[in-house]
Enzyme design. Structure first.
Site, short mmCIF file in Angstrom:
data_model
loop_
_atom_site.label_atom_id
_atom_site.label_comp_id
_atom_site.label_asym_id
_atom_site.label_seq_id
_atom_site.Cartn_x
_atom_site.Cartn_y
_atom_site.Cartn_z
N LYS A 158 -18.30 -14.78 -9.52
CA LYS A 158 -17.64 -15.91 -10.17
C LYS A 158 -17.31 -16.96 -9.14
O LYS A 158 -16.56 -16.71 -8.19
CB LYS A 158 -16.37 -15.45 -10.89
CG LYS A 158 -15.76 -16.56 -11.75
CD LYS A 158 -14.62 -16.04 -12.60
CE LYS A 158 -14.06 -17.15 -13.48
NZ LYS A 158 -12.94 -16.68 -14.32
N CYS A 195 -6.64 -8.82 2.15
CA CYS A 195 -7.76 -7.96 2.58
C CYS A 195 -8.98 -8.73 3.08
O CYS A 195 -9.35 -8.60 4.24
CB CYS A 195 -8.17 -7.03 1.43
SG CYS A 195 -6.90 -5.82 1.01
N GLY A 219 -8.92 -15.17 -1.12
CA GLY A 219 -7.71 -15.11 -0.31
C GLY A 219 -7.16 -13.71 -0.33
O GLY A 219 -7.88 -12.74 -0.52
N LYS A 264 -4.66 -14.75 -6.62
CA LYS A 264 -5.33 -14.28 -7.83
C LYS A 264 -4.25 -14.00 -8.87
O LYS A 264 -3.06 -13.94 -8.53
CB LYS A 264 -6.17 -13.03 -7.56
CG LYS A 264 -5.35 -11.83 -7.10
CD LYS A 264 -6.22 -10.63 -6.79
CE LYS A 264 -6.82 -10.02 -8.03
NZ LYS A 264 -7.50 -8.73 -7.75
N LYS A 291 15.24 -2.63 2.19
CA LYS A 291 14.09 -2.29 1.35
C LYS A 291 14.27 -0.89 0.77
O LYS A 291 13.99 -0.65 -0.42
CB LYS A 291 12.81 -2.37 2.17
CG LYS A 291 11.54 -2.16 1.37
CD LYS A 291 10.30 -2.28 2.24
CE LYS A 291 10.08 -3.69 2.74
NZ LYS A 291 8.79 -3.82 3.46
N VAL A 351 0.83 -1.21 0.00
CA VAL A 351 0.00 0.00 0.00
C VAL A 351 0.86 1.26 0.00
O VAL A 351 0.60 2.22 -0.73
CB VAL A 351 -0.96 0.01 1.21
CG1 VAL A 351 -1.69 1.34 1.32
CG2 VAL A 351 -1.97 -1.12 1.09
N THR A 400 -5.46 -0.15 6.85
CA THR A 400 -6.78 -0.63 7.26
C THR A 400 -6.76 -0.86 8.77
O THR A 400 -6.02 -1.72 9.25
CB THR A 400 -7.15 -1.92 6.52
OG1 THR A 400 -7.13 -1.65 5.11
CG2 THR A 400 -8.53 -2.40 6.93
N LYS A 417 -8.60 -11.07 6.29
CA LYS A 417 -8.20 -10.28 7.46
C LYS A 417 -9.29 -9.30 7.87
O LYS A 417 -9.62 -9.18 9.06
CB LYS A 417 -6.91 -9.54 7.13
CG LYS A 417 -6.43 -8.58 8.21
CD LYS A 417 -5.08 -7.99 7.85
CE LYS A 417 -5.16 -7.01 6.72
NZ LYS A 417 -5.79 -5.72 7.09
#
Length: 430
Positions: free
Chosen positions: A251, A260, A257, A320, A35, A11, A121, A263
């Protein structure tokens, strides 16, 4: 106005690059120096289409830079976005340690007025708690406002979603602070809804829980379609033509999974439990999702005459397509279930890598689809990558030992696969 993004995960990086694309000066902050170094060199730690090119573009343009010093980042920027992770605890509640840590850093190092914007979130009333955490950490009192600005990104299309959002939600108790945050999005054409922080926080959870509800409803409906020998795809097509329902998230498959839906559904259920309110529909949504892959594995095992001793190809392990995210991926659950049945598993995914903890002599990942399918008794398709949809299945059939296709995403055309000589089974889709 200069913008600081705290947290260079999925994010945070996406948010920072989008603001850079909109013309703002952005600094990305993460205490992980490796990172920061990688991002400064134009390297992402995750896969998201188009984001790597945008990163390289704005490093070159000077619109974004990356640092690991909270003190420098907090003091040099007017607006601070908190984009740190909020993973689930064992009880389903959101772990706010990283959010609290960010708030404490802001309180410690701020030396002027700041607008602190929560993009992570977070549960209801986190914005109120964040005010307390900042104040407790302040060495000298400085004014600040806290604003909620939840994200609604879909992994695999995050860049498009950020630049073409359905809506922009801003929660603030201070009208002027809300106006400032809204101005950051002036070049984006989208409805803006300004409300209270608690409402904005709940909108995020309620939205994801509702989408999860649509998925689990259709997945449970697919079980009935299986029993009635009705094609669930035809049913959902007819449903989706109703404008009140719409075609999206209808669908059928082996379950949702990602980072988001699982959780956020659990976090909303935890909040409801705290308030002594029963969300029985959402409880059922989670239960259906948790059992969906097992339900159809049992059906498929009967079709093939038992999985034990068989060689099975698992195609697609990310939750996905167009992402390498394995969080709560149904494919991993299927792999673990099949391991208990002494199945030889051959794994393929265009991007995602099998976790080392799951790899063994009986579970191996291969680079190409052709190598993966060699001498397999069956294929279980777990992610609807374009790579699989457009594969030459006639040529691939010659590599296999037996010809079962268990399509966990209803990605392939069942009639065409049957004509090619496969025994094809989808989800509620005969």
């Amino acid at each position: 106005m200069n913008i600081l993004i705290m947290g260079m995960g999925y994010v945070g990086v996406t948010t920072g690059l989008v603001f850079a694309e909109l013309g703002w000066q952005v600094t990305g902050l993460d205490t992980d120096t490796r990172k920061v170094e990688a991002l400064s060199q134009g390297k992402l730690s995750f896969y998201e289409p188009g984001l790597d090119l945008l990163l390289q573009k704005h490093i070159a343009s000077g619109k974004i830079n990356f640092i690991s010093s909270p003190e420098m980042g907090i003091r040099q920027n007017d607006i601070i976005f908190i984009c740190v992770g909020t993973p689930s605890d064992k009880d389903g509640s959101a772990d706010l340690q990283a959010v609290r840590g960010a708030a404490q850093s802001i309180g410690t190092f701020m030396d002027d007025y700041k607008i602190i914007t929560v993009k992570s979130t977070v549960p209801i009333d986190t914005n109120r708690k964040l005010v307390e955490w900042v104040k407790e950490s302040q060495i000298h009192p400085h004014p600040f406002d806290v604003v909620s600005n939840p994200e609604f990104l879909r992994e695999g299309s995050a860049l498009f979603d950020s630049l073409n959002p359905d809506r922009i939600i801003i929660g603030s108790d201070n009208e002027q602070a809300a106006i400032v945050i809204q101005s950051l999005y002036d070049s984006i054409k989208a409805p803006v809804f300004v409300t209270k922080p608690r409402t904005a926080e709940l909108i995020k959870y309620a939205s994801n829980a509702f989408l999860a509800t649509k998925i689990s409803y259709v997945n449970e409906l697919a079980r009935l379609c299986e029993s009635l020998e009705v094609n669930v795809t035809d049913v959902t097509k007819g449903m989706g033509l109703d404008q009140r329902i719409g075609p999206h998230f209808l669908k059928a498959g082996i379950g949702y999974g990602g980072s988001c839906f699982p959780k956020d559904s659990m976090a909303l259920l935890y909040t409801a439990k705290e308030q002594q309110v029963e969300l029985s529909i959402l409880e059922r949504v989670v239960a259906v999702n948790n059992s969906q892959s097992s339900h159809f594995l049992n059906i498929w095992e009967q079709k093939i005459g038992g999985f034990s001793g068989k060689t099975i190809a698992i195609l697609g392990i990310s939750f996905k397509p167009n992402t390498d995210d394995l969080r709560e991926a149904p494919a991993l659950s299927i792999i673990q279930q099949l391991q208990h049945k002494q199945v030889n598993l051959r794994i393929h995914d265009p991007i995602a890598k099998l976790p080392e903890a799951l790899s063994s002599d009986m579970v191996q990942q291969f680079e190409t689809l052709e190598i993966t399918l060699q001498q397999c008794d069956a294929v279980i398709l777990c992610s609807e990558w374009k790579h699989y949809r457009e594969a030459d299945w006639l040529q691939l059939r010659a590599l296999m030992k037996d010809y079962y296709i268990f399509d966990g995403r209803n990605t392939l055309n069942g009639q065409e696969m049957t004509k090619l000589g496969y025994a094809y089974y989808g989800i509620g889709n005969r």
